[in-house]
Enzyme design. Structure first.
Site, PDB file in Angstrom:
ATOM      1  N   ALA A  58       7.370   2.487  -7.671  1.00  0.00           N
ATOM      2  CA  ALA A  58       6.630   1.357  -7.078  1.00  0.00           C
ATOM      3  C   ALA A  58       5.949   1.739  -5.759  1.00  0.00           C
ATOM      4  O   ALA A  58       6.380   2.659  -5.066  1.00  0.00           O
ATOM      5  CB  ALA A  58       7.597   0.200  -6.865  1.00  0.00           C
ATOM      6  N   PHE A  76       4.138   0.522  -1.794  1.00  0.00           N
ATOM      7  CA  PHE A  76       4.676  -0.189  -0.625  1.00  0.00           C
ATOM      8  C   PHE A  76       4.075  -1.582  -0.450  1.00  0.00           C
ATOM      9  O   PHE A  76       4.622  -2.395   0.280  1.00  0.00           O
ATOM     10  CB  PHE A  76       4.433   0.627   0.658  1.00  0.00           C
ATOM     11  CG  PHE A  76       3.067   0.399   1.248  1.00  0.00           C
ATOM     12  CD1 PHE A  76       1.945   1.035   0.729  1.00  0.00           C
ATOM     13  CD2 PHE A  76       2.888  -0.487   2.303  1.00  0.00           C
ATOM     14  CE1 PHE A  76       0.692   0.808   1.242  1.00  0.00           C
ATOM     15  CE2 PHE A  76       1.627  -0.725   2.832  1.00  0.00           C
ATOM     16  CZ  PHE A  76       0.527  -0.075   2.298  1.00  0.00           C
ATOM     17  N   LYS A 133      12.610   3.472  -8.849  1.00  0.00           N
ATOM     18  CA  LYS A 133      12.461   4.119  -7.543  1.00  0.00           C
ATOM     19  C   LYS A 133      11.484   3.281  -6.727  1.00  0.00           C
ATOM     20  O   LYS A 133      10.273   3.339  -6.933  1.00  0.00           O
ATOM     21  CB  LYS A 133      11.924   5.550  -7.684  1.00  0.00           C
ATOM     22  CG  LYS A 133      12.025   6.281  -6.347  1.00  0.00           C
ATOM     23  CD  LYS A 133      11.059   7.430  -6.211  1.00  0.00           C
ATOM     24  CE  LYS A 133       9.724   7.029  -5.662  1.00  0.00           C
ATOM     25  NZ  LYS A 133       9.707   6.454  -4.302  1.00  0.00           N
ATOM     26  N   GLU A 157       9.675   4.279  -0.733  1.00  0.00           N
ATOM     27  CA  GLU A 157      10.604   4.663   0.346  1.00  0.00           C
ATOM     28  C   GLU A 157      10.274   3.949   1.648  1.00  0.00           C
ATOM     29  O   GLU A 157      11.052   3.943   2.577  1.00  0.00           O
ATOM     30  CB  GLU A 157      10.585   6.190   0.531  1.00  0.00           C
ATOM     31  CG  GLU A 157       9.262   6.797   1.010  1.00  0.00           C
ATOM     32  CD  GLU A 157       8.247   7.018  -0.133  1.00  0.00           C
ATOM     33  OE1 GLU A 157       8.439   6.445  -1.227  1.00  0.00           O
ATOM     34  OE2 GLU A 157       7.266   7.753   0.092  1.00  0.00           O
ATOM     35  N   ARG A 158       9.082   3.308   1.690  1.00  0.00           N
ATOM     36  CA  ARG A 158       8.677   2.623   2.924  1.00  0.00           C
ATOM     37  C   ARG A 158       9.181   1.187   2.957  1.00  0.00           C
ATOM     38  O   ARG A 158       9.230   0.579   4.030  1.00  0.00           O
ATOM     39  CB  ARG A 158       7.156   2.658   3.044  1.00  0.00           C
ATOM     40  CG  ARG A 158       6.657   4.087   3.269  1.00  0.00           C
ATOM     41  CD  ARG A 158       5.213   4.240   2.884  1.00  0.00           C
ATOM     42  NE  ARG A 158       4.326   3.473   3.749  1.00  0.00           N
ATOM     43  CZ  ARG A 158       3.016   3.379   3.561  1.00  0.00           C
ATOM     44  NH1 ARG A 158       2.449   4.004   2.540  1.00  0.00           N
ATOM     45  NH2 ARG A 158       2.273   2.684   4.378  1.00  0.00           N
ATOM     46  N   SER A 162      -1.231   4.896  -5.636  1.00  0.00           N
ATOM     47  CA  SER A 162      -2.536   5.533  -5.406  1.00  0.00           C
ATOM     48  C   SER A 162      -2.951   6.416  -6.577  1.00  0.00           C
ATOM     49  O   SER A 162      -2.128   6.794  -7.408  1.00  0.00           O
ATOM     50  CB  SER A 162      -2.442   6.403  -4.152  1.00  0.00           C
ATOM     51  OG  SER A 162      -1.516   7.452  -4.399  1.00  0.00           O
ATOM     52  N   CYS A 208      -4.268  -4.395  -4.009  1.00  0.00           N
ATOM     53  CA  CYS A 208      -5.118  -3.586  -4.885  1.00  0.00           C
ATOM     54  C   CYS A 208      -6.274  -4.416  -5.414  1.00  0.00           C
ATOM     55  O   CYS A 208      -7.243  -3.880  -5.931  1.00  0.00           O
ATOM     56  CB  CYS A 208      -4.314  -3.028  -6.039  1.00  0.00           C
ATOM     57  SG  CYS A 208      -3.621  -4.315  -7.053  1.00  0.00           S
TER      58      CYS A 208
HETATM   59  P1  NAD Z   1       1.482   5.787  -3.129  1.00  0.00           P
HETATM   60  O1  NAD Z   1       0.833   6.422  -4.299  1.00  0.00           O
HETATM   61  O2  NAD Z   1       1.456   6.514  -1.826  1.00  0.00           O
HETATM   62  O3  NAD Z   1       3.041   5.532  -3.478  1.00  0.00           O
HETATM   63  C1  NAD Z   1       3.441   4.931  -4.688  1.00  0.00           C
HETATM   64  C2  NAD Z   1       4.721   5.605  -5.178  1.00  0.00           C
HETATM   65  O4  NAD Z   1       4.444   6.964  -5.528  1.00  0.00           O
HETATM   66  C3  NAD Z   1       5.828   5.637  -4.148  1.00  0.00           C
HETATM   67  O5  NAD Z   1       7.044   5.309  -4.790  1.00  0.00           O
HETATM   68  C4  NAD Z   1       5.812   7.071  -3.621  1.00  0.00           C
HETATM   69  O6  NAD Z   1       7.108   7.530  -3.302  1.00  0.00           O
HETATM   70  C5  NAD Z   1       5.240   7.868  -4.767  1.00  0.00           C
HETATM   71  N1  NAD Z   1       4.325   8.933  -4.317  1.00  0.00           N
HETATM   72  C6  NAD Z   1       3.488   8.910  -3.251  1.00  0.00           C
HETATM   73  N2  NAD Z   1       2.749  10.040  -3.187  1.00  0.00           N
HETATM   74  C7  NAD Z   1       3.134  10.795  -4.229  1.00  0.00           C
HETATM   75  C8  NAD Z   1       2.725  12.086  -4.723  1.00  0.00           C
HETATM   76  N3  NAD Z   1       1.786  12.793  -4.107  1.00  0.00           N
HETATM   77  N4  NAD Z   1       3.333  12.549  -5.825  1.00  0.00           N
HETATM   78  C9  NAD Z   1       4.272  11.835  -6.455  1.00  0.00           C
HETATM   79  N5  NAD Z   1       4.696  10.615  -6.037  1.00  0.00           N
HETATM   80  C10 NAD Z   1       4.141  10.099  -4.943  1.00  0.00           C
HETATM   81  O7  NAD Z   1       0.875   4.335  -3.001  1.00  0.00           O
HETATM   82  P2  NAD Z   1       1.132   3.285  -1.821  1.00  0.00           P
HETATM   83  O8  NAD Z   1       0.436   3.747  -0.594  1.00  0.00           O
HETATM   84  O9  NAD Z   1       2.578   2.949  -1.743  1.00  0.00           O
HETATM   85  O10 NAD Z   1       0.381   1.984  -2.412  1.00  0.00           O
HETATM   86  C11 NAD Z   1      -0.987   1.733  -2.187  1.00  0.00           C
HETATM   87  C12 NAD Z   1      -1.846   2.155  -3.368  1.00  0.00           C
HETATM   88  O11 NAD Z   1      -1.393   1.476  -4.547  1.00  0.00           O
HETATM   89  C13 NAD Z   1      -3.314   1.771  -3.237  1.00  0.00           C
HETATM   90  O12 NAD Z   1      -4.105   2.829  -3.739  1.00  0.00           O
HETATM   91  C14 NAD Z   1      -3.453   0.536  -4.106  1.00  0.00           C
HETATM   92  O13 NAD Z   1      -4.763   0.302  -4.605  1.00  0.00           O
HETATM   93  C15 NAD Z   1      -2.502   0.869  -5.207  1.00  0.00           C
HETATM   94  N6  NAD Z   1      -2.041  -0.330  -5.905  1.00  0.00           N
HETATM   95  C16 NAD Z   1      -2.515  -0.538  -7.163  1.00  0.00           C
HETATM   96  C17 NAD Z   1      -2.119  -1.669  -7.857  1.00  0.00           C
HETATM   97  C18 NAD Z   1      -2.632  -1.931  -9.228  1.00  0.00           C
HETATM   98  O14 NAD Z   1      -2.028  -2.730  -9.933  1.00  0.00           O
HETATM   99  N7  NAD Z   1      -3.712  -1.296  -9.650  1.00  0.00           N
HETATM  100  C19 NAD Z   1      -1.227  -2.582  -7.265  1.00  0.00           C
HETATM  101  C20 NAD Z   1      -0.750  -2.303  -5.984  1.00  0.00           C
HETATM  102  C21 NAD Z   1      -1.161  -1.172  -5.317  1.00  0.00           C
END
Ligand code: NAD
Length: 508
Positions: free
Chosen positions: A170, A172, A196, A199-200, A249, A304
């Protein structure tokens, strides 16, 4: 989030046993129905983004702990998948009531860690609660199909069955809603679940896990691990995990989709966005400007489905000064640190490439929270499609404004953008609205609705660069993602119709 709220939520977490207290609370793992302290030596700080203070520490679970969590999922699957669907539904009927009763408590834990306002945090819980309510109609959603008499004495029917151990990763920005898109749908179908959280923002998920246990979910049916890349790789690689739900992301989502798929798993990956609001000159001006401002800057633009890009068409181009005035009137009260650096650098990139900052929120100060990571509403005008502030997701309170001569130009612009999460058109003309919804290549379209997130009886249908996979989150597609089909063809012949010799040709 004020200090008193932070103290209160710490006490709540400790009271429920999902955190323990040393210098700052440590978030526990949830394995086999127990909230356990991790034995790891690696911890990550959780910050209150309004004050920058560390409010908790979250473990990077060890390999042994992650293996133990999946093993519990596998073991629990044997009994949970055989538990009657009505009994599974009962757990979620009790669960939705518990979430309703505790909505304020859950919201507080979100505000302290994520930074959104309490009212917005309640909305975060509420939209997740709706998915739990929807999960309670699983009995009709999981019905199979039948076709009697496909030949003499022969019938075919299908069962919709769980797939096994499922996992969720998930983001943040919605600490309640997005985990609630995942494990309730997965579990009510008879799967067991490894989650999972980000972590934030781990605390809200831990409270949700405690409530699920209180609702009667058997030990081991939901397990929670914490961590970053290691935990993600573990989920992508472990052979017992059959399906992965990811939201976050593009960088992480594309990676997880590829690694999980390579390992033979189902993956649904909801990713980033650049949502365009097309403003037609015939739109109701008052309504449109208010909707645009709310959808661009609500939750600091960290949704998002936030409308992060406006396309002003024809005469509507002259509405820009009024859009700036309305945005100025907003009160700033949230932010977070890594986001702030990214947001400010993308605003600057716009300036460097010749765009014009019409409202600049970079230096906003909030009294009493001088150490907080605040960015105020920002509007960038004179933006062209090749600029970095347009091509990259900013995910902050920044509205990027482009202009178009006419509707066709606006549609071309939206369709050339790689993302396909959401879009909206503001107009009073039905034919214009119809043309736009028909021709725009985006998965979720609003007509005079700025953030058209579908309710849970539909599915969340972001498309193109915003999604990888075949089956979307929640609704009928969510049920499909978490189930597989077994097709039975059976023949019951009367005695006197017994075959007299082997049939060696293909039945036709
Ligand atoms: P993020 O990708 O940084 O983190 C999401 C999850 O992935 C976390 O659990 C994190 O621990 C893990 N993660 C982070 N970087 C990783 C990597 N390089 N390799 C493997 N795992 C990794 O996203 P975020 O900053 O927590 O959330 C914001 C993003 O989520 C924005 O891009 C937003 O548009 C998107 N979002 C999309 C939707 C949708 O339904 N389309 C909904 C909410 C958020």
């Amino acid at each position: 989030a004020p200090a008193s709220l932070e103290f209160k939520i710490k006490s709540t977490l400790i009271h429920h046993g999902v955190c323990s207290f040393k210098d700052s609370p440590t978030v526990k793992l949830f394995i086999d129905g127990k909230f356990v302290e991790s034995k790891t030596s690696e911890w990550l700080d959780v910050h209150n983004p309004a004050t920058n203070e560390v409010i908790a520490r979250v473990p990077k679970a060890t390999q042994e702990e992650m293996v133990a969590a999946v093993d519990c999922c596998s073991k629990a699957f044997q009994t949970w998948s055989e538990t009657s669907i009505l009994a599974r539904q009962q757990v979620f009927l009790r669960y939705q009531q518990l979430i309703k009763d505790n909505i304020k408590e859950l919201a507080k834990s979100i505000t302290v860690e994520q930074g959104k306002t309490l009212a917005d945090a309640e909305g975060d819980v509420f939209r997740g609660l709706q998915v739990v309510e929807h999960a309670c109609s699983v009995t009709s959603l999981m019905l199979g199909e039948t076709l009697p008499s496909i030949t003499k004495d022969m019938d075919t029917y299908t069962y919709r069955l769980p797939v096994g151990v499922c996992a969720g990763i998930a983001p943040f920005n919605f600490p309640a809603m997005i985990p609630l898109w995942m494990f309730p749908m997965g579990m009510v179908c008879g799967n067991t679940y490894l989650l999972k959280p980000s972590e934030r923002v781990p605390s809200c998920t831990m409270l949700l896990a405690k409530m699920l246990q209180d609702a009667g979910a058997p030990d081991g049916t939901l397990n929670i691990i914490h961590g970053q890349h290691n935990a993600v790789n573990f989920i992508c690689d472990h052979p017992a995990i059959r399906a992965i739900s990811f939201v976050g992301s593009n960088q992480a989502g594309e990676y997880i989709y590829e690694r999980g798929s390579k390992n033979g798993k189902r993956v649904q990956s909801n990713m980033g966005a650049k949502n365009h609001g097309v403003v037609m000159p015939d739109a109701n001006k008052e309504n449109t400007l208010n909707q645009l401002v709310g959808a661009a800057f609500g939750a600091a633009g960290q949704r998002c489905m936030a409308l992060s890009t406006a396309i002003l068409v024809g005469e509507a181009r002259s509405w820009l000064p009024e859009l700036v005035e309305r945005s100025k009137a907003l009160r700033v009260n949230a932010g977070d640190q890594p986001a702030k650096a990214r947001v400010c650098s993308l605003i600057q990139s716009g300036v460097d490439e010749g765009a014009q900052v019409l409202l600049d929120g970079r230096n906003v100060k909030v009294k009493g929270y001088e150490n907080g990571n605040f960015v105020g509403p920002t509007i960038i005008g004179n933006v062209t499609p090749e600029m970095k502030c347009y091509t990259e997701e900013i995910f902050g309170p920044v509205l990027v404004v482009l202009e178009a001569e006419n509707l066709d130009d606006a549609i071309n612009l939206v369709n050339r953008n790689p993302y396909g999460n959401g879009t909206a058109i503001f107009t009073t003309n039905g034919a214009t609205a119809r043309k736009y919804t028909h021709e725009v290549d985006v998965g979720q379209v609003g007509v005079n609705v700025p953030i058209p997130v579908p309710l849970p009886m539909f599915s969340f249908t972001g498309s193109r660069g915003s999604f990888r996979g075949d089956m979307n989150f929640y609704g009928k597609q969510g049920i499909q993602f978490y189930t597989q089909i077994k097709t039975v063809t059976s023949q019951w012949k009367a005695e006197d119709a017994t075959l007299k010799s082997p049939a060696v040709t293909m039945p036709t």
